[in-house]
Design an enzyme around this catalytic site. Structure first.
Site, mmCIF file in Angstrom:
data_model
loop_
_atom_site.group_PDB
_atom_site.id
_atom_site.type_symbol
_atom_site.label_atom_id
_atom_site.label_comp_id
_atom_site.label_asym_id
_atom_site.label_seq_id
_atom_site.Cartn_x
_atom_site.Cartn_y
_atom_site.Cartn_z
ATOM 1 C CD GLU B 169 -2.883 -0.994 2.429
ATOM 2 O OE1 GLU B 169 -2.646 -0.167 3.336
ATOM 3 O OE2 GLU B 169 -3.720 -1.902 2.545
ATOM 4 C CB SER B 255 18.550 -6.586 -9.258
ATOM 5 O OG SER B 255 18.517 -5.548 -8.345
ATOM 6 C CG HIS B 384 7.642 -10.112 -10.920
ATOM 7 N ND1 HIS B 384 8.493 -11.127 -10.536
ATOM 8 C CD2 HIS B 384 8.436 -9.056 -11.194
ATOM 9 C CE1 HIS B 384 9.731 -10.700 -10.581
ATOM 10 N NE2 HIS B 384 9.741 -9.441 -10.974
ATOM 11 C CB SER B 385 7.510 -6.429 -8.474
ATOM 12 O OG SER B 385 7.418 -5.770 -9.728
#
Lengths: 405, 492
Positions: B169, B255, B384-385
């Site tokens: 959020e 990453s 996924h993100s």
């Protein structure tokens, strides 16, 4: 020891003030040592020593340290301090000393263990330290470099050998994204004291894929240091310094220099990773070079001296970061710069060095910086063509003459 | 080849008299395959020559042998026992090798050409001990879990869920730039962490913050990293969710996909050299197993006998790529055998199964110095993100089903409730308390100063070299001259 000081003080003009301090013979203050060594013990890749008045005088310096009589080669070999060895043996000696000193140092690479390395740098080490500490890896460069990074993050000090530097292109992901970065992105929590080394450069008809000059591709990666060795003395010193460094260091060796012979001190020494080496001081022009091109430059220097020029030759050794202090002092003295490198014209070390010098020392230059490099072509196999891609002494002589007009 | 064919006809005719039609049919198949497959032929050809040559000393005996040979592959032993003369035995052995020492070990020959099937008849079975209703399955061999451990596992799962909700959020509100949830994979995260010790080095991909949570990373520390403020251990240099903490033995998330897998092998190598009673653990998804690093790392670990546990979170999706487009093998578990790595498939949504499997795997890895591959089957319930909307490539009702019917957290809750260790009051109390704490942590983290400009230049090397000093000076100079062009909340 007293003999030495007197001998030094009397005989030479070139390395006067620094050499008299005996401490400098032993401590890692490389300037004076390398000055002397560079000027008289330059051995070309084909084995010939450079003859010259300077060389002979320097030989007298060494022999007078031990023998009081005039030198004859037999006596001098026996009584000279230090020991003679080839460059690959010097690398091995440095490696072995560090492995003795610190049990965390380990080696990994293809055929480094029982085979002793494709250039014999690790010969005998697996027998001495066991094949876990001198590890033979399967053929997966990206992965064993990654393995080295993981091992480094957990406390080991690995030395990763690329059988040929060109193969490390496969490890680019790990080197760029992890090796150079993890210390930074982890906020300094994890350090990566890894050494990545291997032979590169243009050899004798090895073909394009085995003649890569990786220093130009790697120079942009933040977080790594790059050094290039060129003599047995600095090979051993740089190897030791790289292993002791907390940063990831890439040590570039050259395929054609492994059999150079030189006499190096018995005492322990290391070379600074960030310093350049003054090979031959001079007044007229600064010639910056590294690795194999140093020998082409010194050969050209001989011709130039006969023609009346006085070139200052600096082996930059530290490819990232550049030793702008030494280089700057030289530029301020001579006002003319020639860079001789083996990299290709576009994006090579010479290109970056030209930019750095122009930016920092523009006001001291009497002429634009000249950079001699290989052409932007893959290295051809044919011997004649290959010779033309590499900068030859004749070109260096012509360039200096033009620069000094 | 033609020569032998003629002889073979002789053979068949000769044997025909001894055997019936059935025998003939059995005879023909090896010959037919031999036609197409040269290697088979080389094994059986000498037989034909011996038979066809009436002058050979052993011809009569050979005939006997050959008839038995064609009938079954067990003839080898029978052949030997029947052959009394040592000369003949030596001759036979030399000309009819059954086993040969190729580099890599002994291999038995077979005249039957058989391709190994690309897919097994039955897929590898999945280890599970808690059913969907939270009940222990009969006949399961479970490692005992105490109330304290079980409740900690469950409460950490709640914290993880709360983190996912609130940070997601926060990203949508623009307070942090990025977030990545672990919804649906809480059991993998927490149960694995519970089975490890603090000495085990963890090399995460990015969907494993639960491991760090279990080890004691606080909500404030998570929030600090997501906001990239001064208190972040990463000094604000990485994206959110790229946690790293050396004191928790959790290596900073990078990453790049699958690059951490060889790192884990390197760490295991280091642990093995130090003779520590610990292992390295690394996580990756189904997509990560396509990367070259995965294959080489498994290979290395097997060759080096390194104590490392490879945990694959096979959640069915690599962003928008389903596993059917990712690989055609029976999932990831079968790849273990290809590299000589012991492997197991576990129900990733069963916390108890994950806990047991990881505990046993750890013991095996450390005491036997071997790598273990665990494929945890699960489902990526979230996107996924925050940069992804998964309804674009999968049906919303599929997501809903996995979220509600197959939720690992509620499955575990049912189990602990059935043991009397948890209640719905405890649930609501805990949830609201965590929510409050996390909201507070987020507010605090938002207000903390960002790292100073100097931190941009430190830690590139151990000590900043001259060029970085120069660049830092230049940047500070520029900021001083044009403050309106630079963010005001970054101290210099």
């Amino acid at each position: 020891m007293a003999n030495v000081l007197q001998g030094v003080g009397a005989a030479t003009a070139l390395s006067a003030t620094k050499s008299i301090d005996s401490r400098k013979f032993h401590l890692p203050s490389r300037r004076s040592l390398s000055e002397r060594k560079g000027s008289f013990l330059v051995v070309r890749s084909d084995g010939r020593r450079i003859q010259g008045s300077r060389a002979r005088r320097a030989e007298q310096l060494i022999t007078s340290a031990v023998a009081t009589k005039a030198d004859s080669s037999a006596a001098s070999t026996a009584s000279k301090p230090g020991h003679e060895l080839l460059l690959f043996e010097a690398l091995r000696e440095g490696l072995e000393e560090e492995m003795d000193r610190d049990p965390h140092v380990c080696v990994m690479g293809e055929d480094v263990g029982h085979y002793g390395g494709s250039y014999k740098v690790t010969r005998g080490l697996a027998d001495k330290y066991g094949d876990l500490r001198v590890l033979d890896t399967p053929i997966a460069e990206n992965s064993f470099t990654g393995m080295g990074i993981g091992a480094a993050m957990t406390g080991l000090r690995p030395i990763v050998e690329g059988m040929n530097m060109g193969f490390l292109l496969l490890a680019f992901n790990q080197i760029s994204n992890n090796c150079g970065m993890l210390h930074y992105t982890s906020g300094g929590q994890f350090k990566i004291p890894i050494v990545i080394r291997g032979p590169g450069g243009v050899g004798r008809q090895l073909g394009a894929e085995h003649s890569q000059r990786l220093e130009s591709y790697f120079q942009s990666i933040p977080g790594i240091q790059m050094v290039a060795c060129s003599t047995p003395y600095n090979a051993k010193g740089l190897m030791k310094a790289a292993i002791r460094s907390e940063n990831p260091v890439i040590l570039f060796e050259h395929v054609l220099l492994y059999n150079l012979k030189e006499r190096i001190p018995d005492e322990e020494y290391i070379c600074s990773l960030e310093e350049a080496e003054m090979v031959r001081p001079g007044e007229h022009v600064t010639i910056l070079t590294y690795s194999r091109m140093r020998y082409h430059v010194m050969q050209a220097a001989k011709t130039l001296v006969n023609k009346g020029y006085d070139p200052e030759v600096i082996d930059i050794r530290s490819l990232k970061p550049f030793d702008l202090y030494t280089i700057g002092n030289s530029v301020k003295k001579t006002h003319r710069v020639l860079i001789v490198e083996e990299c290709m014209r576009t994006g090579g070390i010479g290109a970056s060095l030209t930019a750095a010098i122009t930016e920092n020392f523009h006001d001291y230059l009497d002429a634009p910086v000249v950079c001699l490099s290989s052409q932007d072509v893959p290295t051809p196999y044919a011997g004649t063509l290959e010779e033309w891609t590499v900068v030859q002494p004749a070109q260096i002589v012509t360039a200096v003459e033009k620069l000094c007009q | 080849m033609a020569l032998c064919m003629r002889k073979s006809a002789k053979v068949i005719n000769h044997l025909n008299s001894n055997m019936g039609l059935v025998g003939m049919i059995n005879l023909l198949s090896p010959w037919r395959s031999a036609l197409f497959h040269h290697q088979e032929f080389s094994v059986t050809a000498p037989v034909a020559q011996t038979l066809g040559n009436p002058d050979a000393d052993s011809s009569i005996k050979a005939t006997h042998f050959s008839s038995r040979r064609f009938k079954s592959t067990k003839t080898d032993k029978q052949l030997n026992s029947l052959n009394d003369a040592d000369d003949n035995k030596v001759y036979w052995e030399a000309h009819h090798p059954r086993i040969l020492d190729f580099p890599g070990g002994k291999v038995r020959f077979t005249p039957e050409m058989r391709f190994i099937s690309e897919s097994p008849e039955e897929r590898t079975r999945c280890y599970r001990i808690l059913n969907d209703g939270g009940q222990l399955i009969m006949g399961s061999n479970v490692i005992q879990v105490s109330e304290e451990l079980a409740v900690k596992m469950y409460t950490d799962m709640i914290i993880l869920q709360t983190m996912d909700t609130l940070f997601y959020e926060a990203q949508r509100q623009g307070r942090i730039s990025f977030y990545l949830t672990t919804i649906g994979e809480e059991a993998i995260n927490i149960a694995t962490a519970a089975a490890l010790t603090i000495d085990d080095c963890v090399f995460p991909q990015y969907r494993e913050p639960g491991v760090l949570l279990w080890r004691g990373f606080t909500l404030q520390e998570f929030a600090n990293q997501c906001f990239g403020n001064k208190a972040d251990y990463g000094k604000g240099r990485q994206m959110p969710i790229h946690y790293g903490s050396n004191k928790h033995n959790y290596f900073t998330v990078s990453s790049t996909i699958a690059t951490q897998i060889p790192h884990a092998v390197g760490a295991a190598y280091s642990l093995k050299m130090d003779r520590k009673r610990a292992c390295a653990v690394t996580f990756f998804g189904d997509g990560g197993t396509s990367e070259g690093d995965f294959h080489a790392a498994l290979n290395f670990a097997a060759v080096m006998e390194a104590p490392v546990i490879f945990i694959c979170r096979n959640n069915g999706w690599a962003i928008s790529t389903p596993t059917s487009d990712q690989f055609r093998s029976d999932g990831v578990v079968v790849r273990g055998r290809a590299y000589g790595v012991r492997s197991i498939r576990v129900d990733g949504n069963d916390a108890l199964a994950m806990y047991s499997a990881v505990q046993v795997a750890r013991e095996m890895a450390i005491s036997e110095h071997r790598p273990i591959l665990i494929e945890a089957l699960t489902y990526r319930v979230g996107h996924h993100s925050t940069s992804d909307d998964s309804t674009k490539y999968r049906p919303a009702n599929e997501i809903e089903w996995w979220k509600l019917a197959r939720d690992p957290v509620s499955r575990f809750r049912k189990w602990i409730e059935s043991n009397g260790w948890w209640s719905s009051e405890a649930e609501s109390d805990f949830r609201s308390s965590v929510r409050e704490q996390l909201l507070h942590a987020i507010q605090v983290a938002e207000k903390v100063e960002k790292p100073p400009v100097a931190d941009m230049f430190t830690d590139v090397y151990d000590f900043p070299p001259s060029n970085l000093h120069e660049q830092e000076k230049l940047l500070k100079e520029t900021i001083r001259r044009h403050p309106q062009d630079y963010p005001s909340d970054v101290p210099s």
